[in-house]
Design a protein around this motif. Structure first.
Motif, short mmCIF file in Angstrom:
data_model
loop_
_atom_site.label_atom_id
_atom_site.label_comp_id
_atom_site.label_asym_id
_atom_site.label_seq_id
_atom_site.Cartn_x
_atom_site.Cartn_y
_atom_site.Cartn_z
N LYS A 15 0.84 -1.21 0.00
CA LYS A 15 0.00 0.00 0.00
C LYS A 15 0.87 1.25 0.00
O LYS A 15 0.59 2.20 -0.71
CB LYS A 15 -0.93 0.02 1.21
CG LYS A 15 -2.07 -0.96 1.11
CD LYS A 15 -2.96 -0.83 2.34
CE LYS A 15 -4.10 -1.84 2.27
NZ LYS A 15 -5.00 -1.72 3.40
N CYS A 43 -1.82 -8.10 -3.81
CA CYS A 43 -1.26 -6.86 -4.36
C CYS A 43 -1.96 -6.45 -5.64
O CYS A 43 -2.23 -5.26 -5.85
CB CYS A 43 0.24 -7.04 -4.61
SG CYS A 43 1.18 -7.27 -3.09
N ASP A 45 -5.05 -7.03 -6.48
CA ASP A 45 -6.36 -6.49 -6.11
C ASP A 45 -6.25 -5.08 -5.54
O ASP A 45 -7.07 -4.22 -5.86
CB ASP A 45 -7.06 -7.42 -5.12
CG ASP A 45 -7.48 -8.75 -5.77
OD1 ASP A 45 -7.44 -8.86 -7.01
OD2 ASP A 45 -7.82 -9.67 -5.00
N LEU A 46 -5.24 -4.82 -4.72
CA LEU A 46 -5.03 -3.47 -4.18
C LEU A 46 -4.77 -2.48 -5.31
O LEU A 46 -5.33 -1.38 -5.33
CB LEU A 46 -3.84 -3.45 -3.22
CG LEU A 46 -4.03 -4.06 -1.85
CD1 LEU A 46 -2.69 -4.17 -1.13
CD2 LEU A 46 -4.99 -3.22 -1.03
N LYS A 49 -7.96 -1.79 -7.36
CA LYS A 49 -8.88 -0.92 -6.63
C LYS A 49 -8.46 0.54 -6.73
O LYS A 49 -9.29 1.43 -6.68
CB LYS A 49 -8.98 -1.34 -5.16
CG LYS A 49 -9.77 -2.59 -4.95
CD LYS A 49 -9.80 -2.98 -3.49
CE LYS A 49 -10.51 -4.32 -3.30
NZ LYS A 49 -10.46 -4.79 -1.91
N ARG A 50 -7.17 0.77 -6.88
CA ARG A 50 -6.66 2.15 -6.99
C ARG A 50 -6.61 2.62 -8.44
O ARG A 50 -6.19 3.74 -8.71
CB ARG A 50 -5.29 2.26 -6.36
CG ARG A 50 -5.33 2.10 -4.86
CD ARG A 50 -4.09 2.65 -4.25
NE ARG A 50 -4.05 2.42 -2.82
CZ ARG A 50 -3.11 2.92 -2.05
NH1 ARG A 50 -2.15 3.65 -2.56
NH2 ARG A 50 -3.13 2.68 -0.75
#
Length: 70
Positions: A15, A43, A45-46, A49-50
């Motif tokens: 993150k 990672c 998926d993170l 999402k961004r």
């Protein structure tokens, strides 16, 4: 630029790594070893999402790679 980050007790510093990049400007490319599939999925998926554009490819478990600019 290749970046390594730590995983500790199922948590990642990824993150914080993402905070240094801009989704409209930067594309992320993951090279994934078989032992890292679970971490990669978290990672990926993170990053999705961004709003990052993402690429990935398989990497051999015990092979070293040198990444350079084309």
């Amino acid at each position: 630029n290749p970046t390594q980050f730590l995983v500790n007790n199922g948590r990642t510093t990824f993150k914080q790594v993402l905070d240094g990049f801009t989704p409209g400007h930067d594309r992320l490319v993951f090279y994934v070893r078989p032992s890292g599939i679970g971490h990669f999925e978290v990672c990926r998926d993170l990053a999705k999402k961004r709003g990052f554009s993402i690429g990935y490819d398989a990497a051999e478990e015990n092979r070293q790679y040198l990444l350079t600019h084309p």
